[in-house]
Design a protein around this motif. Sequence first.
Motif, PDB file in Angstrom:
ATOM      1  N   LEU A 365       0.738  -1.219   0.098  1.00  0.00           N
ATOM      2  CA  LEU A 365      -0.052  -0.053  -0.080  1.00  0.00           C
ATOM      3  C   LEU A 365       0.756   1.290   0.014  1.00  0.00           C
ATOM      4  N   PHE A 366       0.481   2.300  -0.841  1.00  0.00           N
ATOM      5  CA  PHE A 366       1.113   3.447  -0.950  1.00  0.00           C
ATOM      6  C   PHE A 366       0.130   4.548  -0.828  1.00  0.00           C
ATOM      7  N   LEU A 367       0.008   5.313   0.505  1.00  0.00           N
ATOM      8  CA  LEU A 367      -1.072   6.314   0.574  1.00  0.00           C
ATOM      9  C   LEU A 367      -0.919   7.560   1.048  1.00  0.00           C
ATOM     10  N   LEU A 368      -1.968   8.353   0.736  1.00  0.00           N
ATOM     11  CA  LEU A 368      -1.841   9.750   1.178  1.00  0.00           C
ATOM     12  C   LEU A 368      -3.206  10.106   1.931  1.00  0.00           C
ATOM     13  N   GLN A 369      -3.247  10.459   3.218  1.00  0.00           N
ATOM     14  CA  GLN A 369      -4.128  10.568   4.112  1.00  0.00           C
ATOM     15  C   GLN A 369      -4.537  11.948   4.693  1.00  0.00           C
ATOM     16  N   CYS A 370      -5.588  12.311   4.616  1.00  0.00           N
ATOM     17  CA  CYS A 370      -5.860  13.508   5.241  1.00  0.00           C
ATOM     18  C   CYS A 370      -6.841  13.479   6.414  1.00  0.00           C
ATOM     19  N   VAL A 371      -6.210  14.081   7.608  1.00  0.00           N
ATOM     20  CA  VAL A 371      -6.923  13.894   8.873  1.00  0.00           C
ATOM     21  C   VAL A 371      -6.987  15.355   9.443  1.00  0.00           C
ATOM     22  N   LYS A 372      -8.224  15.307  10.129  1.00  0.00           N
ATOM     23  CA  LYS A 372      -8.584  16.676  11.012  1.00  0.00           C
ATOM     24  C   LYS A 372      -8.492  16.354  12.234  1.00  0.00           C
ATOM     25  N   LYS A 373      -7.947  17.409  12.982  1.00  0.00           N
ATOM     26  CA  LYS A 373      -7.651  17.240  14.504  1.00  0.00           C
ATOM     27  C   LYS A 373      -8.118  18.928  15.145  1.00  0.00           C
ATOM     28  N   GLU A 374      -9.123  18.820  15.672  1.00  0.00           N
ATOM     29  CA  GLU A 374      -9.566  20.226  16.208  1.00  0.00           C
ATOM     30  C   GLU A 374      -9.958  21.053  15.139  1.00  0.00           C
ATOM     31  N   GLU A 375      -9.207  22.207  14.851  1.00  0.00           N
ATOM     32  CA  GLU A 375      -9.291  23.166  13.671  1.00  0.00           C
ATOM     33  C   GLU A 375      -8.359  23.095  12.730  1.00  0.00           C
ATOM     34  N   ASP A 376      -7.269  21.979  12.702  1.00  0.00           N
ATOM     35  CA  ASP A 376      -6.268  21.815  11.814  1.00  0.00           C
ATOM     36  C   ASP A 376      -6.299  20.593  10.993  1.00  0.00           C
ATOM     37  N   TYR A 377      -5.796  20.820   9.923  1.00  0.00           N
ATOM     38  CA  TYR A 377      -5.869  19.625   8.803  1.00  0.00           C
ATOM     39  C   TYR A 377      -4.500  18.950   8.625  1.00  0.00           C
ATOM     40  N   TYR A 378      -4.066  17.845   8.556  1.00  0.00           N
ATOM     41  CA  TYR A 378      -2.680  17.100   8.454  1.00  0.00           C
ATOM     42  C   TYR A 378      -2.810  16.170   7.305  1.00  0.00           C
ATOM     43  N   LEU A 379      -1.500  16.287   6.391  1.00  0.00           N
ATOM     44  CA  LEU A 379      -1.572  15.315   5.500  1.00  0.00           C
ATOM     45  C   LEU A 379      -0.525  14.488   5.796  1.00  0.00           C
ATOM     46  N   ARG A 380      -0.743  13.215   5.801  1.00  0.00           N
ATOM     47  CA  ARG A 380       0.101  12.093   5.973  1.00  0.00           C
ATOM     48  C   ARG A 380       0.491  10.922   4.935  1.00  0.00           C
ATOM     49  N   THR A 381       1.502  10.377   4.989  1.00  0.00           N
ATOM     50  CA  THR A 381       1.884   9.367   4.036  1.00  0.00           C
ATOM     51  C   THR A 381       1.973   8.112   4.540  1.00  0.00           C
ATOM     52  N   TYR A 382       1.731   6.756   3.864  1.00  0.00           N
ATOM     53  CA  TYR A 382       1.962   5.624   4.292  1.00  0.00           C
ATOM     54  C   TYR A 382       2.591   4.779   3.188  1.00  0.00           C
ATOM     55  N   PRO A 383       3.717   4.255   3.272  1.00  0.00           N
ATOM     56  CA  PRO A 383       4.731   4.451   4.201  1.00  0.00           C
ATOM     57  C   PRO A 383       5.371   6.061   3.962  1.00  0.00           C
TER      58      PRO A 383
END
Length: 466
Positions: A365-383
């Motif tokens: 798997l090769f992924l890009l993920q968008c996560v929201k925490k409180e008022e901020d958005y975060y972009l993460r990759t796996y791996p």
Amino acid sequence: MAAIVKFLQELQREISCSICRGYLCEPVTIGCGHSFCQACLSSSCRDGAQVFSCPECRQVSQGSELLLVNWHLAELTELGKELSSKILQSTQGQSQCVIHKKPFKLFCEQDQTTLCVTCGETPEHGAHKISPVQEAPDKYGRELQHIHSLLKQHLEENEQLLAQVKRPAVDWHWMIRGEFHKLHHLLMEEENRCLERISQEQKASQDTLSQHIQSLQDLLQDLQEVGQQANLDLLQDAKQLLGRSEAVLAQRARAVTPELREYPIPGLVQMLYRFRVDLTMDPTSADSCVSISGDLKSAKAEEDWPEETKDSSCHAVLAEQAFRSGCSLYWEVDVAQLPQWVLGIYTPSLRTRRRSGKKVTCTSLFLLQCVKKEEDYYLRTYPGPLNHRVKSPFPRIGVYLQYSSGTLGFYNVLQRSLIYKFYSIPFTAPVKPIFCPGPPLPGTKPGPMTLCPVDSHLCSCCHSSQ
């Protein structure tokens, strides 16, 4: 030769119809032994007559005999016509017809052969265009002279065109080379500005972290000094130190987690459009947490998304299409109505690599993920190392897969900028795009994740397809 001519004359009499004087057509042989064209014999008899007399010998025959075609005689007629034509062709260059012993006075334009007057009256040439032999050379001479003039004119015109092509009035090579040179120069300037900006922002981040570290060190020093003071002095400074501590700790998250910068690259997305593919989602790959639209273009998170998988991407949907060796592909996904999502690719098998003599099994798997925490958005990759804040969510994500080089890139389509790129992925066939429209946020009703049509474009002024 005389014997052949005599045989041919006899054969022509046998395969000729005495009614129309032409070659037999669908010959019919009646009881008396004479043969006629079926149409000629039918027209010579009275309609509905049960008996008729032979047009040649007047012997009476039955009317039903008109229906019997003599196919052997029909084949013999065709052979006789072919033999006659060949003998006529062999006589070219002679002064008279070998068959009829008459001079050549006619010319058949269709068969391109000279004929005597009798040959010109035969069925073989009856429907052809015949002209006097004296007029034919002049006629063809005029036509050939006309064709010669046309060919000469066309030759001169094409020679002039060739000279123009070799020495064009407009030097397109020079002009186009100049445009590309200008474009290269502009891109290099843009690249230098972008790299300089990255350096400045990295320095600013370093300065921010250094200041934060200094603030922590100062605060620790002050706390240590206050701890050695008398109780009354401690009470006087405690409130101020607690306020400073809260402020420094509040800055920690933004100081530690970097912000994802946008570096627009001119012409980037337009170049990727060359590789756009039309994808559809595989409904058989979806579980009860995800629903797929009837046109297989959208996926939506259901309300019963399991609580224990709020931060996972296990409820994903695969594309129906699978990609294999050598291809370059690009697709775009509309995520404007989703606060959280996952995009990427899935491959069931990857080549194992050796590192320091040990076999290393690669992730599938090769992924890009968008996560929201409180008022901020975060972009993460796996791996991968990407874990950055973004100022606001992206309306559309572009995904570029280059199978041959093993690269996978994610792009912010609105800003025409790169988000992250995986390199040197050891692909083995097949590779499938993967989509996850969640997990949904509590108390919200997220919209769909939609595959964009291959002819759609994102307007920067209104964030919608134009």
